[in-house]
Design a protein around this motif. Structure first.
Motif, PDB file in Angstrom:
ATOM      1  N   UNK A  41       0.833  -1.202   0.000  1.00  0.00           N
ATOM      2  CA  UNK A  41       0.000   0.000   0.000  1.00  0.00           C
ATOM      3  C   UNK A  41       0.866   1.249   0.000  1.00  0.00           C
ATOM      4  N   UNK A  42       1.895   1.269   0.841  1.00  0.00           N
ATOM      5  CA  UNK A  42       2.709   2.472   0.934  1.00  0.00           C
ATOM      6  C   UNK A  42       3.495   2.720  -0.346  1.00  0.00           C
ATOM      7  N   UNK A  43       3.844   1.661  -1.074  1.00  0.00           N
ATOM      8  CA  UNK A  43       4.590   1.830  -2.317  1.00  0.00           C
ATOM      9  C   UNK A  43       3.696   2.285  -3.448  1.00  0.00           C
ATOM     10  N   UNK A  44       2.490   1.763  -3.500  1.00  0.00           N
ATOM     11  CA  UNK A  44       1.579   2.132  -4.577  1.00  0.00           C
ATOM     12  C   UNK A  44       1.025   3.535  -4.357  1.00  0.00           C
ATOM     13  N   UNK A  45       0.760   3.881  -3.122  1.00  0.00           N
ATOM     14  CA  UNK A  45       0.278   5.203  -2.718  1.00  0.00           C
ATOM     15  C   UNK A  45      -1.038   5.579  -3.367  1.00  0.00           C
ATOM     16  N   UNK A  46      -1.730   4.594  -3.966  1.00  0.00           N
ATOM     17  CA  UNK A  46      -3.017   4.895  -4.574  1.00  0.00           C
ATOM     18  C   UNK A  46      -4.092   3.962  -4.053  1.00  0.00           C
ATOM     19  N   UNK A  47      -3.760   3.167  -3.061  1.00  0.00           N
ATOM     20  CA  UNK A  47      -4.724   2.223  -2.516  1.00  0.00           C
ATOM     21  C   UNK A  47      -5.867   2.987  -1.862  1.00  0.00           C
ATOM     22  N   UNK A  48      -7.039   2.386  -1.887  1.00  0.00           N
ATOM     23  CA  UNK A  48      -8.205   3.017  -1.319  1.00  0.00           C
ATOM     24  C   UNK A  48      -8.903   2.039  -0.384  1.00  0.00           C
ATOM     25  N   UNK A  83     -13.350  -3.676   6.896  1.00  0.00           N
ATOM     26  CA  UNK A  83     -12.662  -2.790   5.962  1.00  0.00           C
ATOM     27  C   UNK A  83     -12.103  -3.606   4.812  1.00  0.00           C
ATOM     28  N   UNK A  84     -12.167  -3.025   3.617  1.00  0.00           N
ATOM     29  CA  UNK A  84     -11.615  -3.657   2.423  1.00  0.00           C
ATOM     30  C   UNK A  84     -10.686  -2.650   1.764  1.00  0.00           C
ATOM     31  N   UNK A  85      -9.454  -3.064   1.471  1.00  0.00           N
ATOM     32  CA  UNK A  85      -8.476  -2.195   0.823  1.00  0.00           C
ATOM     33  C   UNK A  85      -8.264  -2.670  -0.608  1.00  0.00           C
ATOM     34  N   UNK A  86      -8.448  -1.747  -1.552  1.00  0.00           N
ATOM     35  CA  UNK A  86      -8.259  -2.037  -2.969  1.00  0.00           C
ATOM     36  C   UNK A  86      -6.930  -1.478  -3.449  1.00  0.00           C
ATOM     37  N   UNK A  87      -6.456  -2.010  -4.582  1.00  0.00           N
ATOM     38  CA  UNK A  87      -5.192  -1.576  -5.163  1.00  0.00           C
ATOM     39  C   UNK A  87      -5.321  -0.211  -5.828  1.00  0.00           C
ATOM     40  N   UNK A  88      -6.521   0.164  -6.271  1.00  0.00           N
ATOM     41  CA  UNK A  88      -6.673   1.468  -6.914  1.00  0.00           C
ATOM     42  C   UNK A  88      -7.988   2.117  -6.494  1.00  0.00           C
ATOM     43  N   UNK A  89      -8.029   3.414  -6.649  1.00  0.00           N
ATOM     44  CA  UNK A  89      -9.231   4.158  -6.281  1.00  0.00           C
ATOM     45  C   UNK A  89     -10.388   3.850  -7.219  1.00  0.00           C
ATOM     46  N   UNK A 116     -14.016   2.668  -6.025  1.00  0.00           N
ATOM     47  CA  UNK A 116     -15.214   3.432  -6.375  1.00  0.00           C
ATOM     48  C   UNK A 116     -16.252   2.537  -7.045  1.00  0.00           C
ATOM     49  N   UNK A 117     -15.797   1.647  -7.919  1.00  0.00           N
ATOM     50  CA  UNK A 117     -16.700   0.718  -8.599  1.00  0.00           C
ATOM     51  C   UNK A 117     -17.372  -0.205  -7.580  1.00  0.00           C
ATOM     52  N   UNK A 118     -16.606  -0.746  -6.645  1.00  0.00           N
ATOM     53  CA  UNK A 118     -17.157  -1.626  -5.611  1.00  0.00           C
ATOM     54  C   UNK A 118     -18.141  -0.876  -4.728  1.00  0.00           C
ATOM     55  N   UNK A 119     -17.818   0.366  -4.402  1.00  0.00           N
ATOM     56  CA  UNK A 119     -18.698   1.172  -3.563  1.00  0.00           C
ATOM     57  C   UNK A 119     -20.051   1.372  -4.238  1.00  0.00           C
ATOM     58  N   UNK A 142     -23.711  -1.616   3.917  1.00  0.00           N
ATOM     59  CA  UNK A 142     -23.504  -0.216   3.570  1.00  0.00           C
ATOM     60  C   UNK A 142     -22.017   0.003   3.368  1.00  0.00           C
ATOM     61  N   UNK A 143     -21.663   0.549   2.214  1.00  0.00           N
ATOM     62  CA  UNK A 143     -20.260   0.728   1.864  1.00  0.00           C
ATOM     63  C   UNK A 143     -19.976   2.215   1.715  1.00  0.00           C
ATOM     64  N   UNK A 144     -18.867   2.657   2.298  1.00  0.00           N
ATOM     65  CA  UNK A 144     -18.449   4.051   2.200  1.00  0.00           C
ATOM     66  C   UNK A 144     -16.926   4.088   2.282  1.00  0.00           C
ATOM     67  N   UNK A 145     -16.347   5.229   1.937  1.00  0.00           N
ATOM     68  CA  UNK A 145     -14.896   5.367   2.079  1.00  0.00           C
ATOM     69  C   UNK A 145     -14.554   5.400   3.556  1.00  0.00           C
ATOM     70  N   UNK A 146     -13.479   4.712   3.924  1.00  0.00           N
ATOM     71  CA  UNK A 146     -13.044   4.677   5.315  1.00  0.00           C
ATOM     72  C   UNK A 146     -12.423   6.015   5.679  1.00  0.00           C
TER      73      UNK A 146
END
Length: 146
Positions: free
Chosen positions: A26-33, A78-84, A88-91, A105-109
């Protein structure tokens, strides 16, 4: 980031990417959501949550929050994805859907908030500590009769 480069460029490459810690990825990609998922059934496990959300993208981590005392689900995770984009699609697709008989109910953490007492701070309700010099000292035994 240097640690990930060292792992990737080493002659003994890791054949199983699950051996790389999710936090490093996650820290290397810096785009995880990260998404918050509420209303989960008590029967929902980490694996079940990961399977459900992996239909919409690469799931890095899926975690159902457990009660420490009863060792039972608290009903959210909580679910962490590789990209935003995947998050967003999952949300949009899963918000309000039924999983294991419960509407989720799904929302951004939200970012993790520090506990008030962990930082060594003073609790807000009590205010600053009282100074010893501010206290009134009364000596009942050595008073003179006037």
């Amino acid at each position: 980031m240097a640690a990930l480069r060292k792992i990737v460029n080493s002659s003994t490459a890791i054949t199983n990417p699950s051996l790389i810690p999710a936090s490093l990825f996650i820290s290397c990609r810096a785009i995880a959501s990260k998404l918050f998922v509420g209303g989960l059934s008590f029967a929902t496990s980490d694996e079940g949550l990961s399977e459900t959300f992996s239909q919409y993208g690469q799931v890095i981590e899926a975690k159902v929050v457990m009660d420490k005392v009863s060792d039972r689900s608290k009903g959210f995770g909580f679910v962490t994805f590789a990209s935003e984009e995947e998050a967003k699609k999952a949300l949009t697709e899963l918000n309000g859907q039924t999983i294991n008989g419960r509407v989720i109910f799904v929302d951004y953490a939200k970012p993790e908030a520090k506990a008030r007492f962990d930082s060594g701070g003073i609790p807000i309700a009590r205010g600053p500590p009282e100074q010893l010099s501010d206290r009134v000292k009364v000596d009942f035994f050595n008073q003179e009769d006037n």
